[in-house]
Design a protein around this motif. Structure first.
Motif, short mmCIF file in Angstrom:
data_model
loop_
_atom_site.label_atom_id
_atom_site.label_comp_id
_atom_site.label_asym_id
_atom_site.label_seq_id
_atom_site.Cartn_x
_atom_site.Cartn_y
_atom_site.Cartn_z
N THR A 276 -0.06 -2.79 6.05
CA THR A 276 1.27 -2.20 6.13
C THR A 276 1.92 -2.47 7.49
OG1 THR A 276 0.38 -0.08 6.88
CG2 THR A 276 0.74 -0.34 4.51
N ALA B 124 0.83 -1.22 0.00
CA ALA B 124 0.00 0.00 0.00
C ALA B 124 0.86 1.27 0.00
CB ALA B 124 -0.98 -0.02 1.17
N ASP B 125 0.59 2.21 0.91
CA ASP B 125 1.32 3.49 0.84
C ASP B 125 2.81 3.31 1.10
OD1 ASP B 125 0.67 2.81 3.40
OD2 ASP B 125 0.34 4.86 4.10
N ASN C 59 -3.39 0.32 -3.06
CA ASN C 59 -4.09 1.56 -2.76
C ASN C 59 -5.43 1.27 -2.08
OD1 ASN C 59 -4.63 4.26 -2.67
ND2 ASN C 59 -5.26 4.42 -4.82
N PRO C 60 -5.37 0.74 -0.84
CA PRO C 60 -6.62 0.41 -0.16
C PRO C 60 -7.44 1.67 0.14
CG PRO C 60 -4.78 0.23 1.36
CD PRO C 60 -4.21 0.47 -0.01
N THR D 242 -7.80 -1.06 6.59
CA THR D 242 -7.15 -2.01 5.68
C THR D 242 -5.69 -1.63 5.53
OG1 THR D 242 -9.21 -1.97 4.43
CG2 THR D 242 -7.37 -3.14 3.45
N LYS D 243 -5.47 -0.35 5.30
CA LYS D 243 -4.11 0.14 5.09
C LYS D 243 -3.24 -0.14 6.31
CE LYS D 243 -2.67 4.59 5.10
NZ LYS D 243 -2.62 5.99 4.67
N GLN E 295 -8.83 3.14 5.86
CA GLN E 295 -7.67 3.32 6.74
C GLN E 295 -7.33 2.03 7.49
OE1 GLN E 295 -5.91 6.22 6.99
NE2 GLN E 295 -4.45 5.16 8.30
#
Lengths: 244, 265
Positions: free
Chosen positions: B261, A82-83, B250-251, B256-257, B254
């Motif tokens: 990560t 992701a980010d 690009n989930p 999920t992210k 928030q």
């Protein structure tokens, strides 16, 4: 979106990412400095200052290599997603772009020797103006990166048009100037390359802005609604004139 | 949530093999699942991810009524297989579990021969009318499970004598043998080494399109590798469900992210 993310459960992961950002910041600062110093040397016709710019370039290359190593190690160790993934890839891409910016500054600096041997030419006054805009774009693109600020990135991205316009007007001015007097051809050609290099630096700042925007938002800046067509038409006209 | 599911569905042309609508699960007083709606397709591998206790395995077990065996479990909502309510009174649960097969975390072959492990299901379901037919089913299942070449000369050896990875592929062959429509896999690689894991992942890819596959995994990279759809569960809620590539780069959510990560808790 542009807020600092919360910490990872694995603390050393945060440290890797922080280190990457530091390196990009350092590298970008050096490159921007190189751009400014090369233009100052051109304006002042100062061969010594230009030489110093040429000699500083390997520092940027060294940091680029460091960024690459750290980015690869981070991908291997952390398998970022992701980010985080976008961030690491952004660092990798931005470092390559900054390295190119450094190369253009170096190339401009190398021309000072030749320029200093000819008498100054009139269209030269446009160069510092153009350089100021380009340098600010580099600065702001790096700022947008440091602050994860997609809006500033978009702003930089939009400014690329005005650099292109400067380049086009300088291009026309130099052509006219060369036609007036063949003795102007050598200094004008150098000036044209310098302007082209600045224009390319502007493009690279725009690239950084695009990468920053994607890294921060996960979205791509939409296709450029830029005056690309105008630029093309202008250069075609001018080429036509050349043939005549 | 509904709109997200709808938009994720928009990219698929085929009819869903299974649909779940507003599925809630209670263990006694405790609610373990808060209204999950999801579609499962044959041409897509669906991965369920989420921290332990998030409800992903609970939901997986609803899909072939494995939760029936837990007395305190109560299931609300509707789950359909090919448009038929699997919790309808006339649904034959044994038949359902043949159509919706399951592979577990720990390989669990029967303490019988390799051949018998695979032949058992087709035999009790009456899928073969002769020894030759049964042999053919066993061979085909082992071939599809990418195990045939390793075991064809020792089909009478005990299934438990195989390596962990081979045992897991034997379990997949066993599930395939009864010609299921859906295969549920609950962390099928968590007890396997990387090579055995790679073989299972390769197998999942081969089986996609023939069976609808749902896999629960704690390995984010595995979900990213094997699935086309990913559902993220947290605290009994389906937080996000969408294209795997999108979820991992690009989930939207928030939570999920933070989870993928490694920023949770």
């Amino acid at each position: 979106m542009n807020t600092t993310p919360t910490a990872h459960t694995v603390k050393s992961f945060d440290e890797d990412l922080r280190q990457l950002r530091l390196l990009i910041g350092e590298m970008g600062g050096l490159a921007k400095d190189q751009v400014d110093r090369s233009v100052a040397a051109i304006v002042a016709r100062d061969a010594e200052a230009a030489q110093a710019v040429v000699q500083s370039d390997p520092r940027i290359d060294r940091i680029e290599a460091e960024v690459e190593q750290l980015a690869i190690a981070t991908i291997a160790r952390r398998a970022p997603l992701a980010d985080d993934l976008r961030e690491v890839i952004a660092a990798l891409k931005i470092s390559a772009v900054i390295e190119r910016i450094g190369d253009y500054a170096k190339n401009n600096a190398k021309r000072v020797n030749s320029i200093a041997q000819d008498s100054p030419i009139r269209p030269m006054v446009i160069v510092p103006e153009m350089a100021r805009i380009v340098s600010q774009m580099v600065d702001d693109a790096l700022d947008a990166y440091a602050r994860r600020d997609p809006e500033l990135a978009r702003d930089v991205w939009k400014r690329d048009n005005s650099v292109d316009e400067y380049y086009n007007s300088l291009f026309r001015a130099l052509l006219t100037f060369m036609m007036e007097n063949p003795h102007h051809i050598t200094p004008s050609t150098h000036m044209l390359f310098i302007a082209k290099n600045l224009e390319r630096i502007g493009d690279h700042a725009t690239n950084i802005a695009e990468v920053v925007y994607y890294s921060a938002t996960g979205e791509h800046l939409t296709d450029r609604q830029k005056a690309d067509e105008t630029v093309y038409t202008v250069s075609e006209d001018v080429e036509g004139e050349q043939e005549r | 949530m509904a709109t997200m599911t709808a938009s994720a569905e928009a990219t698929v042309s085929s009819q869903p093999k299974m649909t779940a609508r507003d599925v809630k699960v209670f263990y006694g007083e405790k609610q373990a699942l808060n209204g999950v709606s999801i579609d499962v397709h044959t041409d897509l591998v669906t991965a369920f991810i989420g921290p332990s206790g998030c409800g992903k395995s609970t939901f997986l077990r609803c899909l072939n009524r494995m939760n029936d065996t837990i007395d305190a479990a109560r299931i609300v909502g509707r789950i359909e297989l090919e448009g038929h309510d699997i919790y309808a009174p006339d649904m034959d649960v044994v038949q359902l579990r043949a159509r919706v097969g399951m592979v577990f975390q720990k390989p669990n072959p029967f303490p019988k021969s390799i051949y018998e492990n695979v032949a058992y299901g087709p035999r009790i379901h009456g899928l073969a009318s002769s020894k030759a037919e049964l042999d053919a089913i066993v061979e085909q299942s082992l071939v599809r499970a990418s195990l045939w070449n390793e075991v064809k000369d020792r089909l009478q050896d005990s299934g438990t004598a195989l390596s962990g990875g081979q045992q897991q592929r034997l379990c997949i062959a066993r599930a395939i043998a009864v010609d299921p429509e859906v295969i549920l896999m609950d962390e099928p690689c968590s007890a396997l080494d990387p090579i055995a894991t790679a073989k299972i992942e390769e197998l999942i890819d081969d089986l996609r399109g023939r069976y609808a596959i749902v896999i629960v995994t704690h390995n984010m990279q595995q979900a990213a590798r094997v699935s086309q759809r990913t559902a993220f569960f947290h605290l009994g809620t389906l937080v996000e469900y969408g294209d795997t590539a999108e979820i991992f780069t690009n989930p939207r959510e928030q939570r999920t992210k933070d989870y993928i990560t490694g920023r949770f808790g």
